[in-house]
Design a protein around this motif. Structure first.
Motif, mmCIF file in Angstrom:
data_model
loop_
_atom_site.group_PDB
_atom_site.id
_atom_site.type_symbol
_atom_site.label_atom_id
_atom_site.label_comp_id
_atom_site.label_asym_id
_atom_site.label_seq_id
_atom_site.Cartn_x
_atom_site.Cartn_y
_atom_site.Cartn_z
ATOM 1 N N TRP A 51 0.254 9.746 -1.822
ATOM 2 C CA TRP A 51 1.759 10.159 -1.567
ATOM 3 C C TRP A 51 2.150 9.878 -0.054
ATOM 4 O O TRP A 51 3.471 9.551 -0.125
ATOM 5 N N SER A 52 1.385 9.901 0.918
ATOM 6 C CA SER A 52 1.881 9.374 2.218
ATOM 7 C C SER A 52 2.390 7.964 2.104
ATOM 8 O O SER A 52 3.397 7.569 3.059
ATOM 9 N N ALA A 53 1.700 7.168 1.364
ATOM 10 C CA ALA A 53 2.158 5.715 1.133
ATOM 11 C C ALA A 53 3.168 5.253 0.026
ATOM 12 O O ALA A 53 3.634 4.297 -0.278
ATOM 13 N N SER A 54 3.745 6.804 -0.452
ATOM 14 C CA SER A 54 4.790 6.723 -1.233
ATOM 15 C C SER A 54 4.425 5.906 -2.730
ATOM 16 O O SER A 54 5.268 5.455 -3.547
ATOM 17 N N LYS A 55 3.181 6.289 -2.990
ATOM 18 C CA LYS A 55 2.633 5.768 -4.237
ATOM 19 C C LYS A 55 3.190 6.795 -5.419
ATOM 20 O O LYS A 55 2.527 7.910 -5.355
ATOM 21 N N THR A 56 4.150 6.232 -6.074
ATOM 22 C CA THR A 56 4.444 7.207 -7.276
ATOM 23 C C THR A 56 3.216 7.425 -8.461
ATOM 24 O O THR A 56 2.633 6.270 -8.708
ATOM 25 N N GLU A 57 3.553 8.300 -9.494
ATOM 26 C CA GLU A 57 2.387 8.503 -10.316
ATOM 27 C C GLU A 57 3.186 8.413 -11.817
ATOM 28 O O GLU A 57 4.334 8.684 -11.805
ATOM 29 N N ASN A 58 2.478 7.846 -12.410
ATOM 30 C CA ASN A 58 2.985 7.645 -14.280
ATOM 31 C C ASN A 58 2.245 8.903 -14.792
ATOM 32 O O ASN A 58 0.915 8.907 -14.724
#
Length: 395
Positions: free
Chosen positions: A274-281
């Motif tokens: 989340w800190s690296a802005s990886k979004t979830e599907n």
């Protein structure tokens, strides 16, 4: 880590100095805290537990105990625990220490500690899980004491993340994830309701805030001593075995959001993403609706096995009828089969091809739209019922 090794460590800890207290039949709650190099956080954790309230009075110390396992620590965790114990002589707090290299993961540490607690409680008592970086609400133990009288076997309490130190991206993604899971929980309550776990409820079911009835813990063989997600594995074992679970709005804890993950796949790993802005599907509304409807039909099928139901379940989940029959024969209850399918469907290609996961923001929008329409429809029905009642009274 195997069961024999765990039993050996439990025996060693029971003989550790004079720390092992005598068993009292009055104890209803045993709080288990595995700690590995937690010198920065454990003092606050213990302080919160030493100041528990029931109304405006302290929780009677004869009703609970706190067991801490200092597991292969090389910082000041053990020393801090001993100082805390000396400064709080009335606090029912007991320290266990192991430097056994075989006890090398949090699942093994939890099992060692919970097995110790299990030997000390009556069958009706609660073994409570929490962590050494977690702060209990002042009424935490009181909430468990109230729930102990209810017909529930596993209690999952609310977990509030301490977001200090998180960047803006991580905070946004954390909020989004929790909001999505709460919407999913609401939809599940609507389509596939559980008698012991009605809405409103939350979606948390992990180690910082969970309690299991001692008899149930014994019956399922305890918590699995695995390297990560041992709490989820315990949760699934309880449900698979047909026991009642409740996601209670109380008790509540606050837990840290440290991004230095101690285990792969744990909460810390999520924080890093989340800190690296990886979004979830994630599963969208249509996929969730199909899954929960199929689960409701599975429960119905175990009560009244009709061919039409079997056809519907197979069609919804994209599972061939022959395989579905085989799974039903293998699983003794609908709960057991549902837990199996929750894991199986994650990698079931026909299911995922028919219902691809979507961006979490889109999924939230779909679910919010559903509940908005659902809420408006409920208001219309409620208004119509009121008008009908008024007409009947005037006749």
């Amino acid at each position: 880590m195997n069961i024999e090794s765990i039993a050996k460590i439990v025996a060693e800890l029971k003989a550790y100095g004079n720390q092992t207290p005598s068993v009292s039949s009055d104890i209803e709650l045993s709080v288990c805290i595995p700690a590995r190099n937690e010198a920065q956080t454990i003092w606050k954790t213990l302080t919160a537990l030493a100041n528990q309230l029931s109304g405006d009075k302290a929780v009677p110390t004869q009703l609970y105990e706190v067991l801490v396992l200092c597991n292969n620590c090389n910082d000041d965790t053990v020393e801090l625990c001993k100082v805390f114990q000396e400064l709080n002589p009335e606090f029912p707090f007991y320290i266990y220490v192991t430097n056994n290299p075989a006890n090398n993961n949090v699942g093994a540490a939890r099992k060692v500690l919970m097995d110790l607690a299990s030997e000390r409680l009556t069958d009706n008592g609660f073994i409570i899980m929490t962590d050494a970086d977690t702060i209990a609400d002042k009424n935490w133990l009181h909430s468990f004491l109230k729930l102990q009288t209810e017909p529930v076997d596993l209690v999952c309490g609310q977990i509030i993340p301490d977001m200090k130190g998180l960047n803006t991206k991580a905070k946004k993604n954390l909020f989004e994830n929790r909001h999505y899971l709460d919407l999913v929980s609401r939809l599940e309550s609507e389509i596939y309701p559980q008698q012991s776990d009605p809405w409103p409820r939350h979606s948390h079911n992990s180690g910082p805030n969970m309690a299991v009835r001692n008899l149930v813990y014994k019956n399922i063989g305890g918590i699995p001593p695995i390297a990560c997600l041992e709490d989820i594995a315990l949760y699934q074992k309880v449900i698979s075995s047909g026991y009642a679970v409740k996601h209670a709005m109380e008790p509540m804890v606050t837990t840290s959001c440290r991004s230095s993950s101690r285990v792969p796949g744990g909460f810390g790993s999520q924080i890093q993403n989340w800190s690296a802005s990886k979004t979830e599907n994630v599963e969208g509304y249509a996929k969730l609706r199909e899954r929960f409807t199929a689960f409701a039909e599975i429960r119905q099928y175990y009560s009244q096995p009709f061919e039409e139901l079997l056809n519907s379940i197979g069609h919804r989940l994209k599972i061939q009828k022959q395989m579905l029959r085989s799974l039903i024969e293998k699983h003794h209850s609908s709960n057991s089969l549902v837990i199996y399918l929750e894991n199986f469907l994650e990698d079931h290609s026909p299911w995922n091809a028919a219902h691809p996961n979507i961006n979490i923001a889109e999924a939230i929008h779909e679910l919010e739209d559903h509940f908005s329409v659902f809420s408006q429809t409920s208001k219309i029905y409620s208004s119509a019922r009121s008008e009908l009642s008024s007409l009947k009274r005037s006749m």
